[in-house]
Write a protein that holds these residues in place. Structure first.
Motif, PDB file in Angstrom:
ATOM      1  N   ARG A 134       0.819  -1.211   0.000  1.00  0.00           N
ATOM      2  CA  ARG A 134       0.000   0.000   0.000  1.00  0.00           C
ATOM      3  C   ARG A 134       0.858   1.268   0.000  1.00  0.00           C
ATOM      4  N   CYS A 135       2.095   1.155   0.524  1.00  0.00           N
ATOM      5  CA  CYS A 135       3.011   2.306   0.501  1.00  0.00           C
ATOM      6  C   CYS A 135       3.706   2.426  -0.851  1.00  0.00           C
ATOM      7  N   ALA A 136       3.521   1.411  -1.701  1.00  0.00           N
ATOM      8  CA  ALA A 136       4.075   1.414  -3.061  1.00  0.00           C
ATOM      9  C   ALA A 136       5.600   1.403  -3.082  1.00  0.00           C
ATOM     10  N   THR A 137       6.192   0.453  -2.376  1.00  0.00           N
ATOM     11  CA  THR A 137       7.654   0.292  -2.427  1.00  0.00           C
ATOM     12  C   THR A 137       8.053  -0.667  -3.540  1.00  0.00           C
ATOM     13  N   TYR A 138       7.180  -0.848  -4.510  1.00  0.00           N
ATOM     14  CA  TYR A 138       7.372  -1.875  -5.539  1.00  0.00           C
ATOM     15  C   TYR A 138       8.732  -1.836  -6.225  1.00  0.00           C
ATOM     16  N   ASN A 139       9.172  -0.638  -6.617  1.00  0.00           N
ATOM     17  CA  ASN A 139      10.443  -0.583  -7.348  1.00  0.00           C
ATOM     18  C   ASN A 139      11.608  -1.004  -6.472  1.00  0.00           C
TER      19      ASN A 139
END
Lengths: 152, 712
Positions: A134-139
């Motif tokens: 949900r914090c979008a640490t995907y990369n």
């Protein structure tokens, strides 16, 4: 209530719970292994990912009755000293923000690297598609997996 | 257990020595940490000083983190500021989470991207004051002047070259008078601030140690899962708990207000018990639907306000004499926060006191609300903060703490209240639905007057009358209308601006295109107009030079206007939470469908305290903004939310996340917010790039709906 014999992180446990109890809640409430997280309860977010005989599974929809006699590994048992290449890469890249999803992310990534030590970017994205951050640490997650893959 | 310290308002520090050889510059210790301390203690009482430092005889420094940590990195970056001024080596620092303590800390809030900005001076003061006391103690011991002593990484050196460590002198230092004025380091000399520092909870996070509210347990506690009205406006009529009470592990069923709590020995038993409840609901207030909200809000957009938020010049005349008027309407749905850790809290209410533990962004206000509910004094109530599994504004609210307080009081037991995902997504507190109408008067190919009307649910003001473009137009009108609704709302990451910025910056792009101006130059010209208008006395809240600075940096880094063939760029810029952001989105066409590849983002947030975390936070804000602009949709029919879990509400996933490039403007200014400011402009950067690629303009979230695609 029936009794189930479980092998979690190479330790043997006996738990007395209803047959339909998801493994997630057995781990968290009965065995005090709270590293495995609850996110959705319907296998949509991946926060509850554990390994069942080495394969990544969503423990929130896996009834305890189905896992007897199988090897269950949780984030607490992924490595002895918290030094699995992924755990170290996570620290190198400084992946987490809130951190809540990260155990599930690491468990999904660990299952991927176990079966495919040198995944392509596409393969990483496919394997990690079931894990929401949900914090979008995907990369950063992707970067950490790539680093861990080179160090295996 | 309370500490053996007395509070004296006239003294800055109050010393209370215990056995041992260390010192604490500080406040309350959590019980578990007190045993570890086992050292001399000093209580700091000063307004504005809000960190605490403990140094043991070996020089190990414990720094308390006062603010709630929910992924903003404050638990690492705020202690870094203390350690910098204290002048110790970061490797010798231990960080611990402080409880709510209003006597000794200020603004223990995770909200508004303000943690570092508000505490910057207090954190530096805490470190610098402690450092000076250590120096003074060493100088006294040596019989030299304090001014001849220097420090470096926890070691004090005098003019003769004698050395003493902080650990060795700590106990003596605790007895020194509190220096009134301390000197801060010159930012150019910072050694810790500005250096990428690993998250202090890294090991606990990657090995699954208990950290979060959901992980907290207390012997004898029961898990509670509650059934709440399925639609906003409904009330409980009657219920049958026969089947619930048959569930193994269910201990009790308790009605509280219009809700029913199932208490059980495990979370799963409580969930099963909740599902087995048979409840009848009746209409209390009107059951509202999105369709009806939309009609009412659209009508508001055509209704002049009797009290405009801003009215500069003569807008009416400017529009009347315009060559052309561009008018566009933008629309945003409600949005749930969807923190990955669902709402939960531990509470134990007895006749004498009430204890709470869990994830909250706003413990102080929560305690006030709980005190009112329970009829207790605030001193009788404690709140300990766990790590927060995502906040985004949802945990600025306290509804779930009031619920556990009520349940624990009725049950007379320690209770851990857990929301299922369905409870979390459907029980309220949303980003309000909103709509905007923009009008621009064009005269001689120039934008000469601006008129913005905003409306939304349960909000006092849906425009930002002190932000750009206020100041950039001599004729400017901003109006806002509130639509009252029984659907409860809460701040959502970058409140109001999270949609307003998209709408405004997408509209400007369209206006620039219409008058044949380059989108970047169009903004630069408007900021120059703002500079000129400021000289004529016009007031606004942003800095023109910083605004222009980030625009130029983003344009330069993105090679604006010189993109590779097949790459379409979109520009956007927005100032919020005291931070300046400009972004360029890059889109390509794959099978005639626009695909977002990259966002280049320039930021001016003053000093970057922890670069690795600042990049992470900024990138997270960008991708969060991408996700909700692309996919975020949430509607109501007869009061009932139309999505209740992640199979129906689409959150962005790894393969949809674009590459993100973060560029900070080098700065020695005090730090400003970073938790929110990168999110607001991103929707427009994407929409403008999509318009450049396809010619299609987007006027609302979610983009996938407007584009009629699945998106990627």
């Amino acid at each position: 209530m029936p009794t189930y014999k479980l092998t979690v992180n190479k330790k043997k446990y006996k738990v007395e719970v209803d047959a339909d109890t998801p493994l997630l809640w057995v781990l968290r409430d009965s065995l005090d292994l709270v590293g495995t997280k609850y996110g959705c309860g319907i296998a949509q977010c991946g926060a509850c990912t554990v390994h069942l005989d080495g394969k990544a599974v969503r423990s929130c929809v896996l009834p305890v009755a189905a896992v007897e006699g199988k090897e269950i590994t949780t984030i607490e048992g992924l490595s002895e000293k918290g030094n699995h290449p992924l755990q170290e890469a996570w620290a190198t890249v400084d992946v987490p923000q809130c951190g809540y999803c990260q155990a599930g992310q690491i468990m999904s990534a660990a299952a991927l690297l176990a079966s495919n030590p040198n995944p392509t970017e596409e393969e990483i994205m496919t394997a990690m598609q079931g894990n929401i951050c949900r914090c979008a640490t995907y990369n950063k997650i992707k970067e950490a997996i790539q680093i861990a893959a080179t160090q295996k | 257990m309370t500490m053996n310290t007395t509070y004296n308002r006239r003294s800055f520090f109050k010393v209370s020595a215990l056995a041992g050889g260390g010192v604490m510059f500080g406040f309350h210790l959590l019980q578990t940490q007190q045993a570890e301390a086992g050292l001399a203690e000093t209580l700091v009482n000063t307004s504005g000083l809000n960190g605490y430092i403990q140094i043991d005889s070996k020089g190990i420094v414990t720094i308390m983190s006062a603010n709630p940590e929910g992924g903003q990195n404050v638990k690492t970056s705020m202690p870094m500021v203390v350690a910098e001024e204290l002048d110790v080596a970061w490797k010798n620092v231990i960080v611990k989470q402080a409880p709510l303590d209003t006597k000794n800390f200020v603004r223990q809030v995770a909200g508004g991207s303000q943690s570092l900005r508000f505490s910057w001076k207090a954190l530096r003061t805490a470190g610098a004051t402690a450092r000076q006391m250590l120096i003074n103690a060493a100088a006294k011991k040596w019989g030299v002047n304090a001014s001849e002593c220097t420090t470096s990484e926890g070691i004090i050196t005098n003019a003769k070259g004698q050395k003493i460590t902080y650990g060795e002198i700590a106990e003596e230092a605790a007895k020194m008078e509190i220096p009134k004025d301390v000197t801060f380091k010159n930012p150019k000399d910072f050694k810790i601030i500005g250096k990428s520092t690993q998250n202090v909870d890294m090991k606990a996070i990657t090995t699954g140690q208990p950290l979060f509210g959901l992980d907290f347990k207390r012997e004898g506690m029961l898990y509670a899962v509650a059934l709440r009205p399925p639609a906003f406006g409904q009330k409980l009529d009657s219920f049958d708990d026969t089947e619930t009470r048959k569930v193994n592990g269910v201990k009790d069923v308790i009605k509280f207000g219009d809700k029913i709590a199932v208490l059980a020995t495990s979370t799963w038993a409580a969930i099963k018990g909740q599902r087995a409840l048979k409840a009848q609901w009746k209409e209390g207030t009107k059951l509202e639907s999105t369709e009806e909200h939309d009609k009412k809000m659209l009508a508001f957009l055509d209704t002049p306000s009797t009290a405009p938020k801003r009215n500069d010049g003569d807008v009416k005349a400017a529009f009347a004499s315009a060559d052309k008027v561009i008018e566009k309407v933008f629309q945003a749905p409600f949005m749930p926060h969807n923190t990955l850790e669902p709402m939960n809290f531990f509470g134990h209410v007895t006749a004498e006191k009430a204890e709470f533990v869990g994830p909250t962004q706003r413990p102080e206000q929560t305690r006030k609300e709980v005190a009112t509910l329970l009829g207790m004094k605030e001193e009788q109530i404690s709140i300990d903060m766990t790590r927060i599994g995502g906040g985004f504004g949802r945990r600025l609210m306290w509804d779930f703490v009031l619920e556990v307080a009520e349940i624990s009081k009725l049950a007379q037991k320690p209770i851990k209240l857990v929301f299922t995902r369905e409870d979390d997504m459907t029980c309220g507190q949303y980003r309000p639905a909103s709509k905007y109408k923009f009008r621009m008067a064009i005269k001689d190919k120039k934008a000469v007057a601006y008129h913005l009307t905003g409306t939304g649910t349960n909000g006092q003001n849906f425009v930002r009358e002190t932000f750009f473009p206020a100041g950039a137009f001599e004729n400017l009108l901003m109006e806002s209308h509130n639509l009252e609704s029984n659907i409860t709302i809460a701040p959502w990451r970058a409140p109001i601006t999270n949609f307003l910025a998209f709408a405004e910056q997408a509209f400007f792009d369209e206006v620039a295109k219409e008058i044949g101006a380059d989108p970047v130059q169009f903004r630069l010209d408007l900021f120059e107009q703002a500079r000129a208008n400021a000289q004529k006395g016009m007031k606004f809240d942003y800095d023109v030079d910083k605004s222009i600075g980030v625009i130029k940096l983003a344009a330069e880094k993105a090679n604006w206007g010189k993109a590779q063939k097949g790459v379409y760029q979109g520009f956007s810029t927005y100032y919020s939470h005291n931070t300046y952001v400009a972004q360029v989105a890059e889109v390509v066409l794959e099978n005639n469908t626009p695909v977002l590849k990259k966002i280049i983002c320039a930021i001016d947030c003053g000093i970057v305290v922890n670069p690795v975390a600042a990049v992470n936070q900024s990138e997270g804000g960008v991708i969060d903004g991408v996700g909700h602009a692309m996919f975020g949709d949430f509607a109501f029919v007869n009061g009932k939310p139309q999505a209740n879990n992640f199979n129906k509400f689409r959150l962005i996933r790894m393969n949809e996340a674009p590459k993100v490039e973060i560029h900070f403007v080098p700065s020695l200014n005090d730090p400003t917010g970073l938790g929110e400011p990168t999110l607001p402009p991103v929707g427009a950067a994407i929409a403008n790039a999509i318009a450049a690629a396809t010619g299609k303009r987007l006027y609302g979230f979610p983009f996938v709906k407007e584009l009629g695609t699945q998106g990627s």
